[in-house]
Enzyme design. Structure first.
Site, mmCIF file in Angstrom:
data_model
loop_
_atom_site.group_PDB
_atom_site.id
_atom_site.type_symbol
_atom_site.label_atom_id
_atom_site.label_comp_id
_atom_site.label_asym_id
_atom_site.label_seq_id
_atom_site.Cartn_x
_atom_site.Cartn_y
_atom_site.Cartn_z
ATOM 1 N N ASN A 8 0.862 -1.189 0.000
ATOM 2 C CA ASN A 8 0.000 0.000 0.000
ATOM 3 C C ASN A 8 0.895 1.234 0.000
ATOM 4 O OD1 ASN A 8 -1.881 1.978 0.402
ATOM 5 N ND2 ASN A 8 -2.364 1.403 2.519
ATOM 6 N N LYS A 10 0.020 4.240 -0.328
ATOM 7 C CA LYS A 10 -0.672 5.391 0.275
ATOM 8 C C LYS A 10 -0.456 6.656 -0.567
ATOM 9 C CE LYS A 10 0.116 3.329 4.800
ATOM 10 N NZ LYS A 10 -0.097 3.473 6.222
ATOM 11 N N HIS A 89 -9.803 0.462 4.806
ATOM 12 C CA HIS A 89 -8.517 0.762 5.441
ATOM 13 C C HIS A 89 -8.758 1.760 6.570
ATOM 14 C CE1 HIS A 89 -4.466 2.185 6.134
ATOM 15 N NE2 HIS A 89 -4.032 1.121 5.494
ATOM 16 N N GLU A 91 -7.214 4.233 7.606
ATOM 17 C CA GLU A 91 -7.003 5.651 7.287
ATOM 18 C C GLU A 91 -8.217 6.239 6.569
ATOM 19 O OE1 GLU A 91 -3.119 5.289 5.469
ATOM 20 O OE2 GLU A 91 -2.316 4.726 7.428
ATOM 21 N N GLU A 156 -5.632 -5.356 10.402
ATOM 22 C CA GLU A 156 -4.687 -4.269 10.639
ATOM 23 C C GLU A 156 -5.050 -3.559 11.939
ATOM 24 O OE1 GLU A 156 -2.605 -2.948 6.847
ATOM 25 O OE2 GLU A 156 -4.478 -1.865 6.896
ATOM 26 N N GLY A 162 1.693 2.280 10.770
ATOM 27 C CA GLY A 162 2.560 3.452 10.635
ATOM 28 C C GLY A 162 3.163 3.917 11.949
ATOM 29 N N SER A 197 3.004 -2.047 10.445
ATOM 30 C CA SER A 197 4.456 -1.949 10.662
ATOM 31 C C SER A 197 5.206 -3.251 10.323
ATOM 32 C CB SER A 197 4.762 -1.496 12.093
ATOM 33 O OG SER A 197 4.218 -0.211 12.331
#
Ligand code: PEP
Length: 238
Positions: A8, A10, A89, A91, A156, A162, A197
């Protein structure tokens, strides 16, 4: 089944660096799933022709073509050569307040256009501390009821994305086993990826567990050397 490595990217890279990374992975004979930013989908698609790499988008509109300024429809993504799309996701789910109802519409649109969603689920740190991790993940999974054509689920944990903090292989394996059971209740048999991560240093240990079918990698997928090392770890287990 071979372990899946999904990248990904991003809101990172420039057109040239995205294309160069795609070319390098192609020359290397890699079979990863790549999720570049919208403006890079077409050039990356062209770079991937003749490879075994798979192209996906990071988001999709819940609506069909029409008056939705700024959105990108599932049909447009399919027309650009995408076969996969990320849905749910964190985010987007947390960062943009996307609700279960909205995500269900995105899944439906993607599936109708022939795209295969990589559906992400995961709890926040607060929810984990409150002992609600499984309940939250179960709730996220319920959006998949009645679907057909999902590519995979990615677990996730939000606190690991992150942040440099990774779920322990034990935490990941426990949640993956739970997800597998919940999917079974929904009549679904899907690969389950871990994301949060993932790095060359922890990829092998995470993927060694039979319930971890692969990884969804953010930061470490932006560099050829680290993405290669993670993919090497995946191939080592096969
Ligand atoms: C992700 O974007 O899905 C992700 C897991 O990011 P990172 O690997 O950077 O934590």
């Amino acid at each position: 089944m071979p372990k899946i490595v999904a990248a990904n990217w991003k809101m990172n890279l420039r057109r040239q660096s995205a294309v160069e990374l795609a070319w390098a992975l192609k020359s290397d004979g890699r079979k990863c799933w790549l999720f570049p930013a919208f403006p890079h989908l077409a050039p990356v698609h062209d770079a991937l022709i003749g490879s075994e790499l798979t192209l996906g988008a990071q988001d999709v509109s819940p609506d069909a073509d029409g008056a939705c300024t700024g959105d990108v429809s599932a049909e447009m993504l399919a027309d650009t050569g995408c076969t996969l799309v990320l849905v749910g996701h964190s985010e987007r789910r947390h960062g943009h307040g996307e609700t279960a109802e909205l995500l269900a519409r995105k899944l439906k649109r993607a599936l109708e256009a022939g795209l295969k969603p990589l559906y992400c689920v995961g709890e926040t740190l607060e929810q984990r501390k409150a002992g609600k991790a499984q309940a939250v993940v179960k709730d996220h999974l319920s959006t998949l009821a009645g679907t057909e054509g999902i590519a995979a689920v990615a677990y996730e944990p939000v606190w690991a994305i992150g942040t440099g903090e990774t779920a322990t292989p034990g935490q990941a394996a426990e949640m993956h086993a739970f997800i597998r059971e919940e999917l079974k209740k929904l009549g679904l048999r899907l690969p389950i990826l871990y994301g949060g991560s993932v790095k060359p240093e922890n990829a092998l240990e995470l993927m060694s567990h039979p319930d971890v079918d692969g990884v969804l990698v953010g930061g470490a997928s932006l560099e050829l050397t680290s993405l290669r090392a993670i993919d090497d770890a995946a191939r080592e287990i096969e």
